[in-house]
Design a protein around this motif. Structure first.
Motif, PDB file in Angstrom:
ATOM      1  N   VAL A 245       0.868  -1.172   0.000  1.00  0.00           N
ATOM      2  CA  VAL A 245       0.000   0.000   0.000  1.00  0.00           C
ATOM      3  C   VAL A 245       0.908   1.225   0.000  1.00  0.00           C
ATOM      4  O   VAL A 245       1.750   1.380   0.881  1.00  0.00           O
ATOM      5  CB  VAL A 245      -0.920   0.031   1.231  1.00  0.00           C
ATOM      6  N   ALA A 246       0.732   2.077  -1.023  1.00  0.00           N
ATOM      7  CA  ALA A 246       1.599   3.245  -1.148  1.00  0.00           C
ATOM      8  C   ALA A 246       0.810   4.414  -1.696  1.00  0.00           C
ATOM      9  O   ALA A 246      -0.194   4.243  -2.391  1.00  0.00           O
ATOM     10  CB  ALA A 246       2.790   2.930  -2.062  1.00  0.00           C
ATOM     11  N   SER A 247       1.258   5.603  -1.395  1.00  0.00           N
ATOM     12  CA  SER A 247       0.637   6.802  -1.964  1.00  0.00           C
ATOM     13  C   SER A 247       1.213   7.021  -3.362  1.00  0.00           C
ATOM     14  O   SER A 247       2.375   6.697  -3.619  1.00  0.00           O
ATOM     15  CB  SER A 247       0.901   8.010  -1.070  1.00  0.00           C
ATOM     16  N   PRO A 248       0.418   7.550  -4.295  1.00  0.00           N
ATOM     17  CA  PRO A 248       0.917   7.757  -5.660  1.00  0.00           C
ATOM     18  C   PRO A 248       1.992   8.813  -5.699  1.00  0.00           C
ATOM     19  O   PRO A 248       2.009   9.746  -4.881  1.00  0.00           O
ATOM     20  CB  PRO A 248      -0.328   8.221  -6.417  1.00  0.00           C
ATOM     21  N   PRO A 249       2.947   8.710  -6.651  1.00  0.00           N
ATOM     22  CA  PRO A 249       4.009   9.720  -6.758  1.00  0.00           C
ATOM     23  C   PRO A 249       3.426  11.065  -7.139  1.00  0.00           C
ATOM     24  O   PRO A 249       2.520  11.171  -7.954  1.00  0.00           O
ATOM     25  CB  PRO A 249       4.903   9.153  -7.851  1.00  0.00           C
TER      26      PRO A 249
END
Length: 254
Positions: A245-249
């Protein structure tokens, strides 16, 4: 661009990283824990009510429907199934992506992959339906949810075994071979005890013999355990893959 004291901004974008094998085990442990807790609580605190039969013959084990329909068992089961349902849907899509990458040029297997996805979603949805509508509330809805769950579960297992039979023929990975063998064994156990449960249920309703409903309940338990074990084989299927789970660049200017 300025950097914070904790290093690169890329590090801040990663919110969660979990091995998919651990994710799978945790997903299966939720209903397993809830199921064992509900059976134990029914036997300890609601034995008479949960083992009651319509014809009054002695019975020594609660059916699953009876075990999850009383308080607090009802809330324990609903909590566990509710928490595990979202990861189950995610795993259904993950399997479909996995099959699509393995069978890019094989139309029959691609179509079977789509059927497997539909069955997996229907199985989880049927489980949610029979969980949140107890047999003591609206029996017909609970019954239909159970039928959808069992039918889609068996078809999902069968189609999965077929897909993994094809994978095994072109695989030298020992984990994939092990996974296929266990899938076939667990499908055969599940299907056999589904038939046995149907036989004992029909026999109980027709003859009302002592202990027959107990055998039906016991067959139900094996069906549930073998179903959970079948889904647990995902532990071998995804290897070193991870859930991230990651935030978009973003382009950040200061």
């Amino acid at each position: 661009m300025l950097q914070g004291p904790y290093g690169s901004l890329d590090r801040d974008r990663l919110l969660l990283r979990l091995p998919l094998s651990s994710f799978t085990v945790g997903t299966v442990l939720l209903p397993l824990t809830g199921f064992i807790a509900c059976i134990a609580l029914s036997l300890m605190y609601h034995f008479e009510d949960s083992t009651y039969t319509h014809c009054g013959v002695p019975n020594y084990l609660p059916s699953i429907s009876a075990a999850i329909s009383r308080v607090p068992e009802r809330y324990i089961w609903r909590c566990c199934i509710g928490l595990h349902s979202a990861p189950r849907y995610l795993l259904s899509v993950a399997y479909f992506s996995f099959y699509r990458s393995r069978f890019t040029s094989k139309l029959p297997e691609m179509l079977l992959s789509g059927l497997t996805l539909i069955c997996s979603i229907a199985e989880n949805s049927g489980l949610l339906l029979l969980t949140y509508v107890a047999s003591t509330e609206t029996y017909s809805v609970h019954k239909n949810g159970f039928i959808v769950f069992i039918a889609s579960s068996l078809l999902h297992m069968l189609s999965t075994c077929r897909l993994w039979h094809v994978i095994r023929r072109h695989s030298v990975n020992p984990e994939e071979v092990t996974s296929y063998r266990w899938k076939v064994r667990l499908f055969l156990v599940n299907a056999s005890f589904c038939l046995a449960a149907a036989y004992f249920f029909r026999r109980h309703n027709k003859f009302c013999e002592t202990g027959i409903y107990t055998l039906f309940a016991l067959c139900e338990y094996v069906v549930v355990f073998s179903n959970m074990a079948f889904h647990m084989t995902a532990f071998w299927d995804f290897g070193s893959k991870e859930v991230i789970v990651a935030s978009p660049p973003e382009d950040k200017r200061y």
